[in-house]
Design a protein around this motif. Structure first.
Motif, PDB file in Angstrom:
ATOM      1  N   LYS B 113     -14.147  -2.388   2.942  1.00 20.17           N
ATOM      2  CA  LYS B 113     -12.782  -2.835   2.638  1.00 20.17           C
ATOM      3  C   LYS B 113     -12.623  -4.333   2.906  1.00 20.17           C
ATOM      4  CE  LYS B 113     -11.022   1.113   1.447  1.00 20.17           C
ATOM      5  NZ  LYS B 113     -10.577   1.345   0.074  1.00 20.17           N
ATOM      6  N   VAL B 114     -13.274  -4.807   3.972  1.00 19.55           N
ATOM      7  CA  VAL B 114     -13.214  -6.243   4.263  1.00 19.55           C
ATOM      8  C   VAL B 114     -13.866  -7.018   3.122  1.00 19.55           C
ATOM      9  CG1 VAL B 114     -14.071  -8.075   5.772  1.00 19.55           C
ATOM     10  CG2 VAL B 114     -13.053  -6.037   6.772  1.00 19.55           C
ATOM     11  N   ASN B 115     -15.041  -6.558   2.700  1.00 16.14           N
ATOM     12  CA  ASN B 115     -15.728  -7.227   1.585  1.00 16.14           C
ATOM     13  C   ASN B 115     -14.845  -7.264   0.344  1.00 16.14           C
ATOM     14  OD1 ASN B 115     -18.007  -7.720   3.061  1.00 16.14           O
ATOM     15  ND2 ASN B 115     -19.069  -5.878   2.389  1.00 16.14           N
ATOM     16  N   GLN B 116     -14.165  -6.158   0.120  1.00 16.73           N
ATOM     17  CA  GLN B 116     -13.319  -6.046  -1.052  1.00 16.73           C
ATOM     18  C   GLN B 116     -12.210  -7.112  -1.049  1.00 16.73           C
ATOM     19  OE1 GLN B 116     -11.968  -1.968  -1.458  1.00 16.73           O
ATOM     20  NE2 GLN B 116     -10.286  -2.674  -2.762  1.00 16.73           N
ATOM     21  N   VAL B 117     -11.492  -7.245   0.082  1.00 20.13           N
ATOM     22  CA  VAL B 117     -10.399  -8.225   0.109  1.00 20.13           C
ATOM     23  C   VAL B 117     -10.930  -9.655   0.146  1.00 20.13           C
ATOM     24  CG1 VAL B 117      -8.665  -6.707   1.097  1.00 20.13           C
ATOM     25  CG2 VAL B 117     -10.044  -8.107   2.622  1.00 20.13           C
ATOM     26  N   VAL B 118     -12.094  -9.838   0.767  1.00 24.17           N
ATOM     27  CA  VAL B 118     -12.694 -11.178   0.784  1.00 24.17           C
ATOM     28  C   VAL B 118     -12.976 -11.630  -0.644  1.00 24.17           C
ATOM     29  CG1 VAL B 118     -14.838 -12.402   1.310  1.00 24.17           C
ATOM     30  CG2 VAL B 118     -13.649 -11.184   3.116  1.00 24.17           C
ATOM     31  N   GLU B 119     -13.505 -10.706  -1.436  1.00 26.62           N
ATOM     32  CA  GLU B 119     -13.811 -11.042  -2.819  1.00 26.62           C
ATOM     33  C   GLU B 119     -12.531 -11.265  -3.628  1.00 26.62           C
ATOM     34  OE1 GLU B 119     -16.252  -9.103  -6.473  1.00 26.62           O
ATOM     35  OE2 GLU B 119     -16.820  -8.516  -4.445  1.00 26.62           O
ATOM     36  N   LEU B 120     -11.577 -10.367  -3.420  1.00 24.85           N
ATOM     37  CA  LEU B 120     -10.322 -10.426  -4.156  1.00 24.85           C
ATOM     38  C   LEU B 120      -9.599 -11.755  -3.917  1.00 24.85           C
ATOM     39  CD1 LEU B 120      -9.256  -8.161  -5.908  1.00 24.85           C
ATOM     40  CD2 LEU B 120      -7.792  -7.446  -4.025  1.00 24.85           C
ATOM     41  N   CYS B 121      -9.645 -12.230  -2.690  1.00 22.60           N
ATOM     42  CA  CYS B 121      -8.903 -13.443  -2.335  1.00 22.60           C
ATOM     43  C   CYS B 121      -9.784 -14.686  -2.374  1.00 22.60           C
ATOM     44  CB  CYS B 121      -8.264 -13.294  -0.963  1.00 22.60           C
ATOM     45  SG  CYS B 121      -7.129 -11.920  -0.878  1.00 22.60           S
ATOM     46  N   GLY B 122     -11.010 -14.544  -2.819  1.00 24.92           N
ATOM     47  CA  GLY B 122     -11.882 -15.698  -2.942  1.00 24.92           C
ATOM     48  C   GLY B 122     -12.208 -16.366  -1.614  1.00 24.92           C
ATOM     49  N   LEU B 123     -12.528 -15.542  -0.613  1.00 19.21           N
ATOM     50  CA  LEU B 123     -12.788 -16.098   0.714  1.00 19.21           C
ATOM     51  C   LEU B 123     -14.276 -16.118   1.056  1.00 19.21           C
ATOM     52  CD1 LEU B 123      -9.876 -14.361   2.615  1.00 19.21           C
ATOM     53  CD2 LEU B 123     -10.124 -16.809   2.304  1.00 19.21           C
ATOM     54  N   ARG B 141      -4.586 -17.631   1.807  1.00 16.77           N
ATOM     55  CA  ARG B 141      -5.384 -16.557   1.224  1.00 16.77           C
ATOM     56  C   ARG B 141      -5.829 -15.557   2.283  1.00 16.77           C
ATOM     57  NH1 ARG B 141      -9.570 -18.799  -3.138  1.00 16.77           N
ATOM     58  NH2 ARG B 141      -8.655 -20.856  -3.456  1.00 16.77           N
ATOM     59  N   VAL B 142      -6.145 -16.083   3.480  1.00  8.83           N
ATOM     60  CA  VAL B 142      -6.495 -15.160   4.569  1.00  8.83           C
ATOM     61  C   VAL B 142      -5.288 -14.274   4.869  1.00  8.83           C
ATOM     62  CG1 VAL B 142      -7.173 -14.971   6.990  1.00  8.83           C
ATOM     63  CG2 VAL B 142      -8.180 -16.746   5.579  1.00  8.83           C
ATOM     64  N   GLY B 143      -4.102 -14.893   4.855  1.00 14.29           N
ATOM     65  CA  GLY B 143      -2.876 -14.132   5.061  1.00 14.29           C
ATOM     66  C   GLY B 143      -2.709 -13.043   4.022  1.00 14.29           C
ATOM     67  N   LEU B 144      -3.002 -13.384   2.805  1.00 12.72           N
ATOM     68  CA  LEU B 144      -2.892 -12.398   1.726  1.00 12.72           C
ATOM     69  C   LEU B 144      -3.948 -11.308   1.912  1.00 12.72           C
ATOM     70  CD1 LEU B 144      -1.189 -11.992  -0.802  1.00 12.72           C
ATOM     71  CD2 LEU B 144      -2.969 -13.127  -2.110  1.00 12.72           C
ATOM     72  N   ALA B 145      -5.143 -11.727   2.328  1.00 15.17           N
ATOM     73  CA  ALA B 145      -6.225 -10.758   2.538  1.00 15.17           C
ATOM     74  C   ALA B 145      -5.841  -9.753   3.628  1.00 15.17           C
ATOM     75  CB  ALA B 145      -7.513 -11.491   2.911  1.00 15.17           C
ATOM     76  N   GLN B 146      -5.235 -10.250   4.715  1.00 18.48           N
ATOM     77  CA  GLN B 146      -4.869  -9.318   5.784  1.00 18.48           C
ATOM     78  C   GLN B 146      -3.761  -8.371   5.335  1.00 18.48           C
ATOM     79  OE1 GLN B 146      -1.987  -9.062   7.863  1.00 18.48           O
ATOM     80  NE2 GLN B 146      -0.901 -10.617   6.684  1.00 18.48           N
ATOM     81  N   ALA B 147      -2.917  -8.838   4.399  1.00 20.08           N
ATOM     82  CA  ALA B 147      -1.875  -7.945   3.886  1.00 20.08           C
ATOM     83  C   ALA B 147      -2.490  -6.866   2.993  1.00 20.08           C
ATOM     84  CB  ALA B 147      -0.838  -8.741   3.107  1.00 20.08           C
TER      85      ALA B 147
END
Lengths: 256, 316
Positions: B113-123, B141-147
């Motif tokens: 799940k972490v990988n997924q949001v990292v990719e989604l938010c370009g982190l 973007r990190v804020g968006l990723a944590q959401a």
């Protein structure tokens, strides 16, 4: 079911990622090492004198003359160090605004509180555990009764947890870390010495002041005695402080 | 998915939000539009369970926020206006931390799940960096990723594009738009075009009260640069309305003020792309009606927004 593990892990992490934990642990060990050394040095001096004067030997007691003062000193160091540990726990998050996110995560107030409480406890208990080296060192040189030492450590743990609980309570009321530290230290010091006032107040008030004095309850432990009343005193002190902290956290919601 | 009934929130004597009611359907992207201090953040904070409402009911996914806060919070991802992250943590560690809080206990799942949001938010490039060292855009973007972590059904984003550069703004908007459909999203902003681009429905709020709720299409008509034509025409009102309404490019005809005799004033909404004043005049003449006045009023987006907002001030 408590869900404190993520908060606990994160808080321990931030203690050890910043210089905070290292500074606190180092200062604790330097001070306790100095006190231990001077106690041992003093004890060996009077033992030396006792050898020339057989009359004094009967008055010598390792627990009373060495262990007791060491634990009393450790207690004072704990009082100095713990406000530094607890000051940031809620103040920092309140100031930075991180508390906003924290309160919108699926966590109960108690989860957050206990996570932070145990994290501070770990940092406090680390140097305490290291002081066991002193005891091992002493034991390699002389016969040592382990009972009183156990009592002393139990006292340090119980009293430390009570201090941490009070520190967290005060940290939850302000967003300024310095203010949190100073108030915590002030309250601890006042509670530490308030029993002294009993010498000039009436018998009833004097009794009350002695009973709420932190030093009075720690004295028994450092003398190697585990009194259930002292155990209950520290446990209820801890419990009540944590309970009040929960209320403070809750109140911030209805106050808006 | 989200139901708000008569929500009121006071800070001491200050009324931040008053009697706000609206619902958001599953999969909808709702825009929350208003000037600074309008009550957007307050409404969102109540929704996230950060503090309870003074009055009113708030339900998310059928759970009342005051009665079952944990159930609500489990289904919610929140990006606050000023994202306060832990500056001494690394992006990767921080996202794992939030993931664990949101109940991703098992290691492989958490990692996935972490990988997924990292990719989604370009982190991907900044995973190992300290959050404190990141630029404002990356922090956002990190804020968006944590959401986003933990796939919450409801996303609440408070001014998600503030402080980003134009390229990032485009990216984040696209991301939000892509997220809609499965997820219910409320986002606040004071940038009008943003709402038109992303949202399916818009709430305009000012001084704690709802000024307008509408679809962007309708608001577009009201809020975008539009042509309103005022005409004074002599003739039977019904006939005039039919005649004017029949002209190509007319959206709406409203009868306004009655003038002397059979002359009445009409307000005609037209499509913004072309000027149809000539066609209107011709239509009037061909139907033997009397044309007394014909003028167009143009209003820019911002002017209308300001108008809506100042009108409401007037009422209060």
């Amino acid at each position: 079911m408590l869900n404190s593990a993520p908060i606990f892990k994160k808080e321990v992490g931030s203690y050890f990622l910043s210089p905070m934990a290292y500074v606190v642990i180092t200062i604790f060990l330097v001070l306790s090492g100095y006190f231990f050394y001077s106690s041992v040095a003093y004890y060996s001096l009077i033992s030396m004198q006792a050898m020339q004067n057989p009359y004094m030997v009967s008055g010598l007691n390792l627990t009373e003359d060495l262990i007791s003062p060491v634990f009393a000193n450790l207690g004072i160091i704990a009082m100095l160090i713990i406000p530094m540990l607890t000051m940031r726990l809620f103040s920092e998050d309140k100031k930075s605004g991180a508390i906003e996110l924290l309160f919108t995560y699926p966590l109960k107030d108690l989860d957050i509180l206990m996570g932070k409480f145990f994290a501070a406890s770990v940092v406090y208990l680390t140097p305490i555990a290291i002081t066991l080296v002193y005891i091992a060192f002493l034991r390699s040189m002389t016969q040592l009764a382990l009972g009183p030492i156990l009592a002393g450590y139990l006292g340090l743990v119980l009293m430390g947890e009570a201090f941490i609980a009070l520190g967290i309570l005060i940290s939850s009321t302000t967003e300024n870390q310095i203010i949190a530290a100073i108030i915590t230290f002030g309250v601890l010091l006042l509670l530490w010495v308030i029993g002294w006032a009993s010498s000039f107040t009436g018998p009833t008030l004097g009794k009350i002041l002695t009973e709420i004095s932190l030093i009075k309850h720690f004295d028994t432990f450092s003398k190697g005695v585990i009194d259930i009343r002292d155990v209950i005193f520290y446990l209820s002190f801890t419990f009540y402080s944590l309970f009040l902290t929960c209320r403070v956290l809750e109140s911030k919601r209805w106050r808006g | 998915m989200i139901e708000i009934q008569n929500l009121t929130k006071h800070y001491g004597h200050i009324k931040a939000v008053e009697n706000v009611s609206f619902t958001v359907n599953k999969g909808e992207i709702l825009g929350f539009l208003g000037p600074n201090g309008a009550g957007k953040t307050t409404t969102m904070r109540v929704l996230t369970g950060f503090f309870p409402p003074t009055e009113g009911k708030v339900k998310v996914a059928g759970f009342d926020i005051t009665e079952k806060p944990l159930e609500v919070k489990k289904r919610l991802g929140y990006l606050p206006e000023n994202v306060a992250l832990y500056m001494d943590m690394r992006v990767n560690d921080y996202l794992h931390f939030v993931g664990r809080i949101k109940g991703l206990k098992r290691k492989p799942l958490l990692k996935q799940k972490v990988n997924q949001v990292v990719e989604l938010c370009g982190l991907g490039d900044v995973r190992k960096r300290l959050i404190g060292k990141l630029s404002k855009g990356y922090r956002q973007r990190v804020g968006l990723a944590q959401a986003l972590i933990g796939d919450p059904e409801v996303l609440i984003l408070d001014e998600p594009t503030v402080g980003l550069d134009p390229k990032q703004i485009v990216e984040i908007r696209k991301l939000i738009k892509d997220l809609g459909g499965e997820r219910t999203i409320i986002l606040s902003t004071h940038i009008l075009p943003e709402v038109q681009m992303i949202c399916e429905r818009v709430i305009i709020i000012n001084e704690g009260k709802i000024v307008a709720i509408d679809t962007p299409e309708n608001l577009n008509r009201q809020l975008s640069k539009k042509l309103t034509i005022i005409m004074e025409v002599e003739g039977e009102p019904q006939k005039v309305v039919n005649t004017l309404g029949g002209v190509d490019g007319v959206i709406d005809v409203k009868q306004k003020v009655k003038k002397k005799g059979k002359i009445r004033q009409y307000e005609i909404q037209t499509v913004p792309e072309r000027d149809i004043r000539k066609e209107l005049a011709q239509a009037v003449l061909e139907n033997q009606l009397g044309l007394y006045e014909l003028r167009s009023i143009e209003m820019s987006l911002e002017e209308i927004f300001l108008k809506l907002v100042t009108q409401e001030e007037h009422h209060a």
